[in-house]
Design a protein around this motif. Structure first.
Motif, PDB file in Angstrom:
ATOM      1  N   GLY A 161       9.235 -12.666  -2.767  1.00 29.01           N
ATOM      2  CA  GLY A 161       8.768 -11.491  -3.430  1.00 29.01           C
ATOM      3  C   GLY A 161       7.403 -11.986  -4.315  1.00 29.01           C
ATOM      4  N   HIS A 162       7.057 -12.783  -4.897  1.00 29.17           N
ATOM      5  CA  HIS A 162       5.665 -13.734  -5.346  1.00 29.17           C
ATOM      6  C   HIS A 162       5.607 -14.508  -4.031  1.00 29.17           C
ATOM      7  CE1 HIS A 162       6.983 -11.910  -8.690  1.00 29.17           C
ATOM      8  NE2 HIS A 162       8.397 -12.599  -8.795  1.00 29.17           N
ATOM      9  N   LEU A 163       5.595 -14.319  -2.565  1.00 28.86           N
ATOM     10  CA  LEU A 163       4.689 -14.628  -1.857  1.00 28.86           C
ATOM     11  C   LEU A 163       3.356 -14.413  -2.393  1.00 28.86           C
ATOM     12  CD1 LEU A 163       6.370 -13.853   1.783  1.00 28.86           C
ATOM     13  CD2 LEU A 163       5.649 -16.177   1.345  1.00 28.86           C
ATOM     14  N   TYR A 172      -2.064  -6.792  -9.742  1.00 27.40           N
ATOM     15  CA  TYR A 172      -1.240  -8.053 -10.860  1.00 27.40           C
ATOM     16  C   TYR A 172       0.168  -7.702 -10.824  1.00 27.40           C
ATOM     17  CZ  TYR A 172      -5.187  -9.851 -12.774  1.00 27.40           C
ATOM     18  OH  TYR A 172      -6.872 -10.232 -12.398  1.00 27.40           O
ATOM     19  N   CYS A 173       0.726  -8.633 -10.902  1.00 25.71           N
ATOM     20  CA  CYS A 173       2.397  -8.656 -10.657  1.00 25.71           C
ATOM     21  C   CYS A 173       3.038  -9.153 -11.476  1.00 25.71           C
ATOM     22  CB  CYS A 173       2.320  -9.906  -9.328  1.00 25.71           C
ATOM     23  SG  CYS A 173       4.185 -10.471  -8.728  1.00 25.71           S
ATOM     24  N   ASN A 174       3.941  -8.750 -11.741  1.00 29.29           N
ATOM     25  CA  ASN A 174       4.682  -8.665 -13.271  1.00 29.29           C
ATOM     26  C   ASN A 174       4.680  -9.834 -13.467  1.00 29.29           C
ATOM     27  OD1 ASN A 174       5.456  -6.345 -14.293  1.00 29.29           O
ATOM     28  ND2 ASN A 174       7.107  -6.886 -13.000  1.00 29.29           N
ATOM     29  N   CYS A 175       4.833 -11.648 -12.706  1.00 31.66           N
ATOM     30  CA  CYS A 175       4.605 -12.659 -12.451  1.00 31.66           C
ATOM     31  C   CYS A 175       3.916 -13.667 -13.741  1.00 31.66           C
ATOM     32  CB  CYS A 175       4.980 -13.812 -11.739  1.00 31.66           C
ATOM     33  SG  CYS A 175       3.480 -13.789 -10.151  1.00 31.66           S
ATOM     34  N   GLY A 176       2.439 -12.687 -13.079  1.00 30.57           N
ATOM     35  CA  GLY A 176       0.756 -13.085 -13.706  1.00 30.57           C
ATOM     36  C   GLY A 176       0.212 -12.718 -12.629  1.00 30.57           C
ATOM     37  N   GLY A 179      -1.924 -10.126  -6.612  1.00 27.59           N
ATOM     38  CA  GLY A 179      -1.765 -10.217  -5.197  1.00 27.59           C
ATOM     39  C   GLY A 179       0.035 -10.896  -3.971  1.00 27.59           C
ATOM     40  N   CYS A 180       0.887 -10.391  -5.229  1.00 31.07           N
ATOM     41  CA  CYS A 180       2.032 -11.475  -4.742  1.00 31.07           C
ATOM     42  C   CYS A 180       3.063  -9.887  -3.683  1.00 31.07           C
ATOM     43  CB  CYS A 180       3.063 -10.728  -6.039  1.00 31.07           C
ATOM     44  SG  CYS A 180       2.528 -12.626  -7.387  1.00 31.07           S
ATOM     45  N   TRP A 181       3.625 -10.087  -2.898  1.00 31.45           N
ATOM     46  CA  TRP A 181       3.917  -9.555  -1.873  1.00 31.45           C
ATOM     47  C   TRP A 181       4.950  -8.170  -2.596  1.00 31.45           C
ATOM     48  CZ3 TRP A 181       9.265 -10.221   0.674  1.00 31.45           C
ATOM     49  CH2 TRP A 181       9.659  -9.106   2.522  1.00 31.45           C
TER      50      TRP A 181
HETATM   51 ZN   LIG Z   1       4.862 -12.996  -8.597  1.00 26.89          ZN
END
Ligand SMILES: [Zn+2]
Length: 303
Positions: A161-163, A172-176, A179-181
């Protein structure tokens, strides 16, 4: 012998008694009290397992397998900062659970467990090379390569998911990261696009939008096409990385596989390198059970 399988999710904990053939003999489900901290979650897992075990001879239980959200170090059995689980940072979840259940516990990142479940008991049977993707709140993945489970350092491989697909876009993604997938193609992102679509005319939840697309709503059809395009983009990278025979789509959005498949295939046919385009794209067979079945396979030593 039978296994106790546990699937720890952000909203619910599910437990099952599973036999070697992948038959689920009993199951139970309770809400995840994530906001109450580590001990509350461990206690609730124990209660869920006790519900599932009612009526079974405990002497017939070979062990316990846990499918857990990641990132979790499955070598050491330590949760490493689970999103949506306050306090689950450097928590020895395997040891805590083993003490609570008084049994050995095997742990796997949940999407890898689901990949194992599909490999052993679902759409991946008989394949030595497959990529499993779950598309729900986020996007997760698991890979079987050369007939074995790809786990990587600390058992954390395939957080697909973090590609980083669109690092120059301000999403923004939950990971911070940006542009993550999954920030673009998860079920959550799909519903966000549906909410932002003017004049959609139906509730912006995924089941309603897919139902509207089936009935010819042109905005809904376009939302589905965009989703297939975004899923296809990530899948193409995974084809080039892992060269699977099959890509298996699971998770909530896979319930609408028939509508998503043509767009994903079109994307692959257009943008994957020629030699990779013949990959099979399949719907998960075990959908909601693949994580539980993978957790059981850990106990039986078939993963
Ligand atoms: Zn991410």
């Amino acid at each position: 012998m039978k296994a106790i399988a546990i699937d720890l999710g952000g909203t619910s904990i599910r437990a099952a008694v599973v036999d070697r053939e992948g038959q689920i003999l009993s199951r139970s489900k309770r809400a995840t009290p994530a906001q109450y901290g580590v001990q509350a979650v461990i206690n609730q897992i124990k209660a869920t397992v006790e519900d599932a075990l009612k009526g079974f001879d405990v002497a017939d239980i070979a062990g316990v397998g846990l499918a857990s959200p990641g990132p979790i170090d499955t070598i050491e059995g330590v949760a490493l900062g689970l999103p949506n689980f306050p306090g689950f940072d450097n928590v020895p979840i395997r040891q805590l659970l083993a003490e609570a259940l008084r049994r050995d516990v095997k742990v796997e990142n949940d999407a890898i467990a689901a990949a194992i479940g599909e490999w052993r008991f679902g759409a991946g049977r008989g394949s030595d090379n497959l990529v499993y993707i779950t598309v729900s709140t986020g996007i997760g993945g698991g890979v079987i390569a050369d007939g074995r489970v790809l786990r990587g350092r600390r058992g954390m491989a395939c957080h697909v998911g973090h590609l980083g697909l669109f690092p120059d876009r301000d999403v923004y993604c939950n990971c911070g990261n940006r542009g993550c997938w999954e920030a673009f193609a998860s079920g959550t992102a799909f519903e966000k696009r549906a909410r932002e679509r003017q004049g959609l005319g139906v509730n912006p939840d995924a089941p309603s939008v897919f139902a509207a697309a089936r009935q010819g709503n042109s905005d809904a059809i376009q939302l589905v096409a965009e989703e297939a395009h975004l899923l296809g983009l990530g899948i193409i990278s995974l084809l080039h990385l892992y060269s699977p025979d099959r890509v298996i789509l699971g998770g909530g959005l896979s319930h609408h596989f028939d509508l998503l498949k043509p767009g994903i295939i079109a994307e692959i046919k257009q943008y994957a390198m020629l030699a990779f385009r013949s990959v099979e794209l399949l719907q998960a067979e075990q959908v909601d059970n693949s994580g539980l079945l993978g957790a059981a396979a850990l106990v039986f030593g078939t993963a």
